[in-house]
Design a protein around this motif. Structure first.
Motif, PDB file in Angstrom:
ATOM      1  N   ASN A   1       0.822  -1.212   0.000  1.00  0.00           N
ATOM      2  CA  ASN A   1       0.000   0.000   0.000  1.00  0.00           C
ATOM      3  C   ASN A   1       0.856   1.262   0.000  1.00  0.00           C
ATOM      4  N   ARG A   2       1.923   1.244  -0.785  1.00  0.00           N
ATOM      5  CA  ARG A   2       2.778   2.423  -0.889  1.00  0.00           C
ATOM      6  C   ARG A   2       2.025   3.568  -1.568  1.00  0.00           C
ATOM      7  N   LYS A   3       2.327   4.777  -1.155  1.00  0.00           N
ATOM      8  CA  LYS A   3       1.673   5.969  -1.698  1.00  0.00           C
ATOM      9  C   LYS A   3       2.463   6.499  -2.891  1.00  0.00           C
ATOM     10  N   ALA A   4       2.716   5.613  -3.827  1.00  0.00           N
ATOM     11  CA  ALA A   4       3.519   5.941  -4.997  1.00  0.00           C
ATOM     12  C   ALA A   4       3.019   5.140  -6.187  1.00  0.00           C
ATOM     13  N   TRP A   5       3.269   5.640  -7.398  1.00  0.00           N
ATOM     14  CA  TRP A   5       2.993   4.881  -8.613  1.00  0.00           C
ATOM     15  C   TRP A   5       3.912   3.658  -8.648  1.00  0.00           C
ATOM     16  N   THR A   6       3.404   2.526  -9.096  1.00  0.00           N
ATOM     17  CA  THR A   6       4.219   1.312  -9.170  1.00  0.00           C
ATOM     18  C   THR A   6       4.109   0.695 -10.549  1.00  0.00           C
ATOM     19  N   LEU A   7       5.239   0.134 -11.029  1.00  0.00           N
ATOM     20  CA  LEU A   7       5.267  -0.476 -12.358  1.00  0.00           C
ATOM     21  C   LEU A   7       6.074  -1.775 -12.334  1.00  0.00           C
ATOM     22  N   PRO A   8       5.537  -2.861 -12.922  1.00  0.00           N
ATOM     23  CA  PRO A   8       6.250  -4.145 -12.992  1.00  0.00           C
ATOM     24  C   PRO A   8       7.069  -4.243 -14.279  1.00  0.00           C
ATOM     25  N   ILE A   9       8.050  -3.360 -14.428  1.00  0.00           N
ATOM     26  CA  ILE A   9       8.832  -3.291 -15.663  1.00  0.00           C
ATOM     27  C   ILE A   9      10.313  -3.161 -15.322  1.00  0.00           C
ATOM     28  N   CYS A  10      11.134  -3.199 -16.367  1.00  0.00           N
ATOM     29  CA  CYS A  10      12.526  -2.795 -16.226  1.00  0.00           C
ATOM     30  C   CYS A  10      12.725  -1.520 -17.034  1.00  0.00           C
ATOM     31  N   LEU A  11      13.762  -0.767 -16.717  1.00  0.00           N
ATOM     32  CA  LEU A  11      14.090   0.410 -17.501  1.00  0.00           C
ATOM     33  C   LEU A  11      14.908  -0.016 -18.717  1.00  0.00           C
ATOM     34  N   SER A  12      14.525   0.511 -19.867  1.00  0.00           N
ATOM     35  CA  SER A  12      15.165   0.109 -21.115  1.00  0.00           C
ATOM     36  C   SER A  12      16.598   0.612 -21.193  1.00  0.00           C
ATOM     37  N   LEU A  13      17.435  -0.185 -21.836  1.00  0.00           N
ATOM     38  CA  LEU A  13      18.828   0.205 -22.080  1.00  0.00           C
ATOM     39  C   LEU A  13      18.941   0.985 -23.381  1.00  0.00           C
ATOM     40  N   GLU A  14      17.825   1.198 -24.046  1.00  0.00           N
ATOM     41  CA  GLU A  14      17.772   1.941 -25.301  1.00  0.00           C
ATOM     42  C   GLU A  14      16.772   3.085 -25.162  1.00  0.00           C
ATOM     43  N   THR A  15      16.732   3.947 -26.169  1.00  0.00           N
ATOM     44  CA  THR A  15      15.773   5.060 -26.139  1.00  0.00           C
ATOM     45  C   THR A  15      14.409   4.653 -26.669  1.00  0.00           C
TER      46      THR A  15
ATOM     47  N   PHE B   1      20.605 -18.032  -6.815  1.00  0.00           N
ATOM     48  CA  PHE B   1      20.666 -18.442  -8.218  1.00  0.00           C
ATOM     49  C   PHE B   1      19.382 -19.170  -8.594  1.00  0.00           C
ATOM     50  N   ASP B   2      18.825 -18.772  -9.700  1.00  0.00           N
ATOM     51  CA  ASP B   2      17.568 -19.343 -10.159  1.00  0.00           C
ATOM     52  C   ASP B   2      17.688 -19.596 -11.654  1.00  0.00           C
ATOM     53  N   PRO B   3      17.651 -20.840 -12.115  1.00  0.00           N
ATOM     54  CA  PRO B   3      17.845 -21.126 -13.536  1.00  0.00           C
ATOM     55  C   PRO B   3      16.665 -20.721 -14.413  1.00  0.00           C
ATOM     56  N   ASP B   4      15.512 -20.445 -13.820  1.00  0.00           N
ATOM     57  CA  ASP B   4      14.343 -20.089 -14.602  1.00  0.00           C
ATOM     58  C   ASP B   4      14.423 -18.630 -15.038  1.00  0.00           C
ATOM     59  N   LEU B   5      14.285 -18.399 -16.336  1.00  0.00           N
ATOM     60  CA  LEU B   5      14.329 -17.053 -16.887  1.00  0.00           C
ATOM     61  C   LEU B   5      12.929 -16.642 -17.335  1.00  0.00           C
ATOM     62  N   VAL B   6      12.671 -15.354 -17.294  1.00  0.00           N
ATOM     63  CA  VAL B   6      11.374 -14.835 -17.716  1.00  0.00           C
ATOM     64  C   VAL B   6      11.594 -13.679 -18.684  1.00  0.00           C
ATOM     65  N   LYS B   7      10.569 -13.398 -19.485  1.00  0.00           N
ATOM     66  CA  LYS B   7      10.595 -12.238 -20.364  1.00  0.00           C
ATOM     67  C   LYS B   7       9.960 -11.049 -19.645  1.00  0.00           C
ATOM     68  N   VAL B   8      10.635  -9.924 -19.686  1.00  0.00           N
ATOM     69  CA  VAL B   8      10.139  -8.716 -19.018  1.00  0.00           C
ATOM     70  C   VAL B   8      10.172  -7.561 -20.014  1.00  0.00           C
ATOM     71  N   GLN B   9       9.132  -6.737 -19.974  1.00  0.00           N
ATOM     72  CA  GLN B   9       9.064  -5.571 -20.846  1.00  0.00           C
ATOM     73  C   GLN B   9       9.783  -4.393 -20.204  1.00  0.00           C
ATOM     74  N   CYS B  10      10.604  -3.719 -21.005  1.00  0.00           N
ATOM     75  CA  CYS B  10      11.334  -2.543 -20.535  1.00  0.00           C
ATOM     76  C   CYS B  10      10.847  -1.297 -21.268  1.00  0.00           C
ATOM     77  N   PHE B  11      10.794  -0.180 -20.549  1.00  0.00           N
ATOM     78  CA  PHE B  11      10.458   1.114 -21.129  1.00  0.00           C
ATOM     79  C   PHE B  11      11.525   2.128 -20.737  1.00  0.00           C
ATOM     80  N   PRO B  12      11.792   3.100 -21.600  1.00  0.00           N
ATOM     81  CA  PRO B  12      12.750   4.149 -21.229  1.00  0.00           C
ATOM     82  C   PRO B  12      12.295   4.919 -19.996  1.00  0.00           C
ATOM     83  N   PHE B  13      13.257   5.388 -19.249  1.00  0.00           N
ATOM     84  CA  PHE B  13      12.976   6.159 -18.034  1.00  0.00           C
ATOM     85  C   PHE B  13      12.108   7.378 -18.346  1.00  0.00           C
ATOM     86  N   TYR B  14      12.433   8.078 -19.418  1.00  0.00           N
ATOM     87  CA  TYR B  14      11.676   9.275 -19.784  1.00  0.00           C
ATOM     88  C   TYR B  14      10.225   8.941 -20.114  1.00  0.00           C
ATOM     89  N   SER B  15       9.999   7.787 -20.733  1.00  0.00           N
ATOM     90  CA  SER B  15       8.634   7.361 -21.045  1.00  0.00           C
ATOM     91  C   SER B  15       7.812   7.206 -19.772  1.00  0.00           C
TER      92      SER B  15
END
Length: 345
Positions: free
Chosen positions: A199-213, A247-261
């Motif tokens: 219940n944090r009083k902040a916007w939350t996003l389940p993403i990573c920050l993109s390494l590209e623009t 260490f966890d051998p299971d990998l997942v796909k995660v969507q990344c968005f630029p910080f500015y976005s």
């Protein structure tokens, strides 16, 4: 004398008039027609699912849509639609990633808002923490930043690598003690669910920050035993070896968005404190930021797992208008502290 009719000249005049009329019509459409209409097809998410893969959908943020776009050429976008030179019929993850839509593109902004951005918890709902004591949850960053900003209240933070919203949090005390708001970003899907439950009083996003623009989809390694070392594959090689805690051998796909976005999606370009801890990709993320479009006052950046090293980080930040004023060297974190250079910028 009989009038001589030059049919070729008349035909040419008709063609010229026709070209002029079409140009005038396009001008009216491009400059008079309400620009907000260009956003409409991006909002048809129910008709155009974002991906063929299963996509977790969270609460939709009801934010003001009159946000600033960096240099979105809306007029040219309309011209492309008229001549069919660009397929803008759908705004999907596949389209967005494959076309490498720039970080200020309306499709990118609306995708974040509609499918990834969660509203801050209402003020009257109490936090759900593992411990109710008032001890600082950060290794020391919160106190230092608070003093650097002269005990500022009602500030705004962005914390990337937010974990579960409590453990090692660099923003929790700013929020609960000094009435700050902000943005919390956590790519580990399991850890993010714990973050939502706080219940944090902040916007939350389940993403990573993109390494590209532009938006990207990456392979991500969540570490269930040691979430703080979860990371995008590719940089922090030592963290990928068997035997390392978590260490966890299971990998997942995660969507990344630029910080500015992300900032545009929230409608905020002034940030008092940016905490960046992503296990090796910090400098790449910082290089995607259009510094002349935003105002960040202070940053703490972890450098320990960054292949470019601390000096490369410091040089880049100095070139971007910041001063390095110190660093943390604790058991769990090694951060450099930067403050915006208000004298030389």
């Amino acid at each position: 004398m009989k009038n001589i009719v030059v049919t070729g000249c008349q035909s040419r005049s008709k063609i010229q008039f026709g070209v002029f009329f079409i140009a005038l019509l396009l001008t009216v459409l491009l400059f008079v027609y309400p620009r907000t209409e260009i956003y409409n097809y991006y909002q048809q998410s129910q008709k155009n699912p974002l991906s063929s893969n299963a996509l977790m959908k969270f609460g939709v943020a009801g934010v003001n849509r009159n946000y600033n776009l960096m240099e979105e050429v809306i007029r040219l976008g309309k011209l492309n639609q008229f001549f069919g030179s660009q397929d803008n019929s759908e705004c999907t993850l596949d389209y967005m990633n494959s076309k490498k839509l720039q970080q200020d593109h309306p499709c990118v902004i609306e995708t974040i808002r509609q499918h990834y951005l969660n509203k801050p918890s209402p003020p009257n709902i109490p936090l759900k923490l593992d411990s109710d004591d008032y001890k600082d949850r950060s290794p020391g960053q919160t106190g230092v930043i608070f003093r650097l900003l002269k005990n500022k209240t009602n500030g705004f933070f962005v914390e990337c690598g937010a974990l579960n919203g409590e453990y090692m949090s660099n923003s929790l005390d700013l929020e609960r003690k000094y009435n700050w708001g902000g943005i919390l970003i956590e790519a580990n899907p399991i850890t993010f669910q714990k973050l939502l439950s706080r219940n944090r009083k902040a916007w939350t996003l389940p993403i990573c920050l993109s390494l590209e623009t532009y938006p990207t989809q990456v392979t991500f390694q969540p570490k269930t035993g040691d979430p703080g070392h979860s990371h995008i594959e590719g940089e922090a090689e030592t963290l990928q070896n068997p035997g390392i805690p978590g260490f966890d051998p299971d990998l997942v796909k995660v969507q990344c968005f630029p910080f500015y976005s992300v900032l545009l999606a929230v409608g905020r370009t002034d940030v008092d404190f940016f905490s960046l801890d992503v296990e090796g990709h910090e400098l790449k993320i910082l290089k995607t930021i259009p510094w002349h479009k935003i105002n960040i006052k202070t940053l703490t950046v972890e450098w320990d797992n960054m292949p470019e090293g601390q000096e490369a980080l410091s040089r880049f930040m100095e070139d971007s208008g910041f001063m390095r004023i110190g660093e943390f060297d604790f058991q769990f974190t090694r951060d450099v502290i930067f403050v915006k250079d208000l004298i030389n910028t």
